[in-house]
Design a protein around this motif. Structure first.
Motif, short mmCIF file in Angstrom:
data_model
loop_
_atom_site.label_atom_id
_atom_site.label_comp_id
_atom_site.label_asym_id
_atom_site.label_seq_id
_atom_site.Cartn_x
_atom_site.Cartn_y
_atom_site.Cartn_z
N ALA A 74 -11.65 14.24 1.28
CA ALA A 74 -10.70 14.37 0.17
C ALA A 74 -9.93 13.09 -0.09
N CYS A 75 -10.01 12.14 0.84
CA CYS A 75 -9.20 10.93 0.77
C CYS A 75 -9.89 9.88 -0.11
N ASP A 76 -9.48 9.81 -1.36
CA ASP A 76 -9.92 8.77 -2.27
C ASP A 76 -8.71 7.87 -2.50
N LEU A 77 -8.82 6.63 -2.10
CA LEU A 77 -7.66 5.75 -2.09
C LEU A 77 -7.00 5.63 -3.46
N ASP A 78 -7.79 5.50 -4.52
CA ASP A 78 -7.19 5.34 -5.85
C ASP A 78 -6.48 6.62 -6.31
N ALA A 79 -6.94 7.78 -5.86
CA ALA A 79 -6.32 9.03 -6.26
C ALA A 79 -5.04 9.33 -5.49
N LEU A 121 5.08 4.48 7.21
CA LEU A 121 4.61 4.08 5.89
C LEU A 121 3.25 3.41 5.98
N ILE A 122 2.40 3.71 5.01
CA ILE A 122 1.15 2.94 4.86
C ILE A 122 1.48 1.79 3.93
N THR A 123 1.29 0.58 4.42
CA THR A 123 1.65 -0.58 3.60
C THR A 123 0.47 -1.50 3.32
N ARG A 124 -0.60 -1.40 4.07
CA ARG A 124 -1.73 -2.30 3.90
C ARG A 124 -2.89 -1.57 3.23
N ARG A 125 -2.95 -1.69 1.93
CA ARG A 125 -3.98 -1.01 1.15
C ARG A 125 -5.38 -1.49 1.52
N ASP A 126 -5.53 -2.78 1.76
CA ASP A 126 -6.85 -3.32 2.09
C ASP A 126 -7.35 -2.80 3.44
N ALA A 127 -6.46 -2.64 4.42
CA ALA A 127 -6.86 -2.10 5.72
C ALA A 127 -7.28 -0.64 5.61
N VAL A 128 -6.58 0.13 4.77
CA VAL A 128 -6.94 1.53 4.56
C VAL A 128 -8.31 1.61 3.89
N GLN A 129 -8.55 0.75 2.92
CA GLN A 129 -9.85 0.74 2.24
C GLN A 129 -10.97 0.38 3.21
N GLU A 130 -10.74 -0.58 4.09
CA GLU A 130 -11.75 -0.94 5.09
C GLU A 130 -12.05 0.23 6.03
#
Length: 198
Positions: A74-79, A121-130
């Motif tokens: 269910a985890c779509d980063l953009d959504a 807090l999640i602050t690093r979007r690029d790390a989550v995407q990786e």
């Protein structure tokens, strides 16, 4: 001098009790009257029997892989994380994943902590995407890619808990309480160690 030491000890005792005791969380009259959508969700989870506390989560290894897999599906980063937002907190993450079909709060907290390393807090979007890309490599969801993040989060949370609840109490006694107890009452719980104040 003895009166000053004894009065300091009596003053420090209730203060240290406030910081180190584990008291039950009950409704307080000092809570703000205004509530946000996130706190209503937290209240509902408490009524269901689950409330996120960092140390309880860090010691709980019983989250099933299939629940974690559903959260990752269910985890779509953009959504769940709008591109203009600089960070994402736990309640927003939970609400957006629940809206996309994830049902286990424990699994949502596990994925969140794997992304954050145990912080709030999640602050690093690029790390989550990786991490999400690694979880979805090979065409199907692999929860094993979260292992490093989960280990790091558990390590940090348990380390912080030990520092705040074990080391700080010992250091408080060793630095503050030990000289006061010895000078005013003649009690030394660590008699083999040198008395640095003499």
């Amino acid at each position: 001098m003895r009166r000053w030491c004894l009065s300091t000890l009596l003053l420090l005792a209730p203060i240290s009790w406030c910081f180190t005791s584990l008291r039950s969380r009950t409704a307080s009259t000092t809570r703000p009257v205004t509530r946000t959508l996130g706190t209503r969700g937290a209240t509902a989870r408490r009524a269901e029997g689950y409330e996120y506390t960092p140390i309880s989560w860090a010691l709980d290894f019983t989250v099933p892989d299939d629940e974690t897999r559903r959260v990752l599906e269910a985890c779509d980063l953009d959504a769940i994380w709008p591109s203009g937002a600089g960070s994402l907190d736990r309640e927003a993450f939970r609400q957006r994943l629940r809206a996309r079909g994830a049902s286990s709060d424990r699994a949502i907290d596990s994925v969140f902590n794997a992304f954050t390393g145990g912080t709030y807090l999640i602050t690093r979007r690029d790390a989550v995407q990786e991490t999400l890309t690694a979880c979805r490599a090979g065409g199907q969801v692999n929860t094993g890619a979260l292992t490093g993040g989960l280990f790091g989060a558990r390590f940090q949370i348990i380390g912080a808990w030990l520092f705040l609840n074990v080391f700080s109490v010992f250091a408080g006694y060793f630095i503050i309480g030990r000289p006061i107890l010895f000078q005013s009452l003649g009690i030394d719980l660590l008699p083999t160690l040198p008395r640095y104040w003499e």
